[in-house]
Design a protein around this motif. Structure first.
Motif: not given
Length: 474
Positions: A29-36, A83-87, A169-177
């Protein structure tokens, strides 16, 4: 409370949960990002709506200057975002940086094109003026994918903003950070409320699609695109979709088999096959089939042995890819390279070459978002072209041939938005794409995308009738 330009609207979590992201390489697990939640979505639409009049009235040159400022900020943040994309997605760092460079170039392109986006003069009475004016549509919701998250997003963001629309803009939930960080980088270049970011998954996408907005632009799966199109039909929003594909590669009898195999490998294995316009099914003429298949097997084996195949975005995607491969194997296909789930953590899937494929297999009829190259041998070029023209998708197709008659025949027959001849990827800057069938609707790139984000007003100005001067006038 007013929304500042740098705010990412991801508060008001509906369930208290968030989006948990795992490292595609290790499974950790890398992180958990809040969801609107619904309240945050409503707030975003309200704020974006309140900013539309002033942004639409801003001079196009000023909007272009703001876009150039955003491009500079993006360039400065390239290492962090890559770096975020790679992660989050497993994209190799070099490729992630290339995607950001493409995003910078795209923002700069629309910064130049926006101010010269023009209407047309119309032929009418010579004593009257008739012309069209391009105006912004209003609030644009942009739903973007994870497989090239910065480059694709910047295309839609740039075209929407420079034509005077405000953007959610709603980015994909697979790369929220990454999506959150992209918003923090770009938003300060624009006035408050003009560019907002909302994080979330399918439920948030559905809320945005059903909201009172003017444009829905989506790049992603055909299933999601179909739901968005239905939502737009009910709300009246203008819908732009670039969705999945099942792109064929047609290999003629007169080409070098080793070169053709290298093109097939680039098309099928780049970004681990996670590209909308990846090569999804291959039809090779029987005259060169044996040499072609051996060379393609060697291409895949080399990629597997040198570790150049990156993991798929997550285990769910890997399971979907392997299910299609398993279906083909059960129906008689042979995996001469790859085709098995590797041991160890993460979501790696090997470059896979399937031979003896037939029409009914899922790998030949559906999008396979992974590094899979299914091959079907055909007796004639016409047979291959007939099969390449089949199916419900219409994104792109590639033809490898030195026969100009065959090339012209294929260009005329293929029911796709883009035909590529003798190069699986490439094209001139500013090229546009207009997918067909289940692959989408509307232009997704190039100068024509400015038209998608604009609505046209026709103006007719006639001279007033002549008047007789009053007696008290000289």
């Amino acid at each position: 409370m007013p929304t500042t330009a740098t705010e990412t609207i991801s508060q008001d979590t509906a369930s208290g949960s968030g989006i948990t992201i795992r490292d595609p390489r290790t499974g950790d697990i890398l992180w958990t990002v809040p969801e609107a939640g619904p309240g945050a979505v409503d707030h975003a639409v309200e704020v974006a709506r309140s900013a539309t009049a002033e942004w639409a009235a801003t001079a196009p040159a000023e909007r272009g200057a703001a876009l150039r400022s955003a491009a500079r900020a993006l360039d400065a943040a390239a290492q962090e975002l890559a770096g975020l994309n790679a992660s989050e997605t497993g994209r190799p760092m070099e490729e992630a940086l290339a995607g950001i460079a493409a995003g910078v170039s795209t923002l700069e392109q629309y910064a130049e094109l926006g101010p010269v986006h023009r209407g047309h003069s119309l032929r009418g009475n010579r004593l009257a003026s008739d012309y069209t004016v391009a105006e912004s549509r209003g609030v644009a919701v942009l739903l973007t994918p994870w497989n090239d998250p910065v480059a694709v997003a910047c295309g839609l963001i740039g075209a929407a903003l420079v034509t005077g629309n405000t953007v959610i803009h709603k980015p994909s939930e697979r790369c929220p950070r990454l999506g959150e960080a992209l918003g923090e980088v770009l938003a300060p270049a624009f006035p408050p409320g003009v560019f907002l970011t909302v994080n979330g998954g399918a439920e948030v996408g559905a809320l945005l699609s059903q909201a009172d907005v003017d444009v829905l632009a989506h790049v992603g799966s055909s299933a999601s695109g179909a739901r968005i199109a239905r939502a737009g039909a009910l709300t009246g929003a203008h819908v732009i979709r670039e969705n999945g594909g099942n792109d064929p590669l047609l290999v003629d009898s007169d080409v070098d088999p080793a070169w053709a195999a290298s093109q097939a490998a680039i098309g099928a294995f780049s970004n681990s096959g996670q590209i909308c316009t990846a090569v999804e099914r291959i039809y090779v003429h029987k005259a060169i089939a044996e040499e072609f298949c051996a060379a393609l097997q060697a291409e895949a084996a080399q990629r597997n042995s040198n570790g150049s195949v990156a993991p798929l975005v997550d285990l769910r995607m890997r399971d979907e890819v392997h299910a299609q491969v398993a279906d083909a194997l059960e129906q008689g296909a042979r995996a001469v390279e790859g085709g098995t789930l590797p041991d160890g953590p993460g979501s790696l899937y090997p470059a896979t070459v399937l031979l003896d494929c037939t029409d009914g297999m899922q790998v030949m009829t559906e999008e396979t978002f992974g590094p899979v190259a299914p091959v079907q041998v055909v007796d004639t070029f016409d047979d291959g072209l007939r099969l390449a023209c089949s199916g419900r998708y219409g994104l792109a197709a590639t033809v490898l041939s030195g026969n100009i008659a065959h090339i012209q025949q294929a260009v005329a027959a293929l029911p796709v938005g883009t035909v590529k001849v003798n190069e699986v990827f490439g094209g001139a800057p500013g090229g546009a794409a207009q997918p067909r069938g289940d692959s989408g609707h509307g232009f997704g790139y190039g100068p024509e995308l400015l038209d998608e984000f604009s609505q046209v007003k026709v103006v007719h100005i006639a001279a007033p009738p002549a008047t007789t001067p009053r007696k008290d006038q000289p």
